[in-house]
Design an enzyme around this catalytic site. Structure first.
Site, short mmCIF file in Angstrom:
data_model
loop_
_atom_site.label_atom_id
_atom_site.label_comp_id
_atom_site.label_asym_id
_atom_site.label_seq_id
_atom_site.Cartn_x
_atom_site.Cartn_y
_atom_site.Cartn_z
N TYR A 121 65.64 0.09 5.15
CA TYR A 121 64.55 1.12 5.52
C TYR A 121 63.34 1.05 4.48
O TYR A 121 62.33 0.72 4.61
CB TYR A 121 64.98 2.27 6.05
CG TYR A 121 64.12 3.38 6.61
CD1 TYR A 121 63.59 2.79 7.95
CD2 TYR A 121 63.60 4.39 6.14
CE1 TYR A 121 62.42 3.89 8.56
CE2 TYR A 121 62.63 5.28 6.58
CZ TYR A 121 62.20 4.92 7.82
OH TYR A 121 61.07 5.69 8.47
N SER A 169 56.80 5.97 5.06
CA SER A 169 57.77 7.14 4.91
C SER A 169 57.68 7.36 3.44
O SER A 169 57.59 6.49 2.69
CB SER A 169 59.06 6.70 5.39
OG SER A 169 60.31 7.38 5.14
#
Length: 279
Positions: free
Chosen positions: A153, A140
């Site tokens: 995350y 990501s």
């Protein structure tokens, strides 16, 4: 190509599977081991792909179980006689500020977002060495840009990117390539409540705001990421290893303008662009 794809029943994983099927030919057959914990969604995908001429092995697996990745790899190798590519796509996003996150959320986040890729690669190492295969992980842009309120995350994806680089360095001598793709804002089940189209007025406003900050002015599609994944997994990328490829519409380029670091392109102008998009 013989693929093992995790998180295969939805979003980016589903797009990778369906695109791999579309690209299969008589001269280039495809076998897919589709891994997901959602039995119903995985069954629907398997039924959709049935009759395509592609060999499908659906496996309902909870990858948080530390023995599950190796078991999935063994099943795929037994079914296909080997493996050419691991697509480690399954992920989890458990939001919240760091001071409020519980230990079990930490363990789950790193188990799914980081540990699974290592366990898959370790289990598949002999097969990938034999096929001179590849590993592609879905990271990501949050791996390089801390992203509140997803406190864990970003760290888990940053660790994943470094794990892939370590694999690329250590296993390159065996002909194994390892790469990441790093999506920006992309329409998936993980992001539906945040900026999914038509979900709520808040999600629509958030979507318009995000699109105004993306140079290409659009939220990504799972197929956009799948294109990059299949490129990196396949022979066209035979000289590429250890990269983290952003598939983000250029949003990573907006950091300095948002900070006012580029004269003549400040936040007020970005707000004006947002207003234009929202109108």
């Amino acid at each position: 190509m013989r693929y093992l794809i995790t998180g295969a029943a939805s979003g980016i994983g589903r797009a990778v599977a369906t695109q791999a099927v579309r690209r299969a030919t008589g001269d280039h057959p495809v076998s897919l081991a589709l891994i997901d914990r959602d039995q119903e969604a995985l069954g629907a995908l398997t039924e959709e792909l049935a009759g395509s001429g592609v060999t499908i092995l659906p496996l309902v697996v909870d990858l948080e179980d530390p023995v599950a990745p190796a078991g999935s790899v063994r099943s795929a190798i037994e079914a296909f006689g080997g493996l050419d590519a691991i697509i480690s796509n399954a992920g989890v996003l458990l939001g919240g500020p760091l001071e409020d996150i519980e230990l079990d959320a930490y363990e789950k986040t790193f188990a799914i977002n980081t540990r699974v890729t290592w366990l898959l690669g370790k289990a598949a190492f002999p097969a990938l060495k034999e096929s001179r295969g590849s590993i592609v992980a879905t990271a990501s842009i949050s791996a390089t840009h801390p992203t509140p309120p997803a406190g864990l995350y970003s760290p888990s994806k940053a660790a994943l990117v470094m794990l892939i680089k370590q694999m690329a360095l250590e296993w390159g001598k065996y002909g194994i390539r390892a790469n990441c793709v790093s999506p920006g804002p992309t329409d998936t089940s993980l992001t539906r409540n945040s900026f999914g189209a038509g979900v709520s007025s808040a999600s629509e406003q958030n979507r318009a705001y995000r699109e105004a900050l993306i140079p290409l002015r659009k939220i990504g599609r799972p197929d956009d990421v799948a294109d990059a994944v299949l490129f990196l997994a396949g022979p066209q990328a035979s000289q590429i290893t250890g990269v983290d490829l952003p598939v983000d519409g250029g949003v990573s380029l907006s950091v300095m303008p948002l900070a006012g670091g580029a004269p003549g392109y400040r936040l007020d102008q970005l707000n004006s662009q947002y207003a234009e998009v929202s109108a």
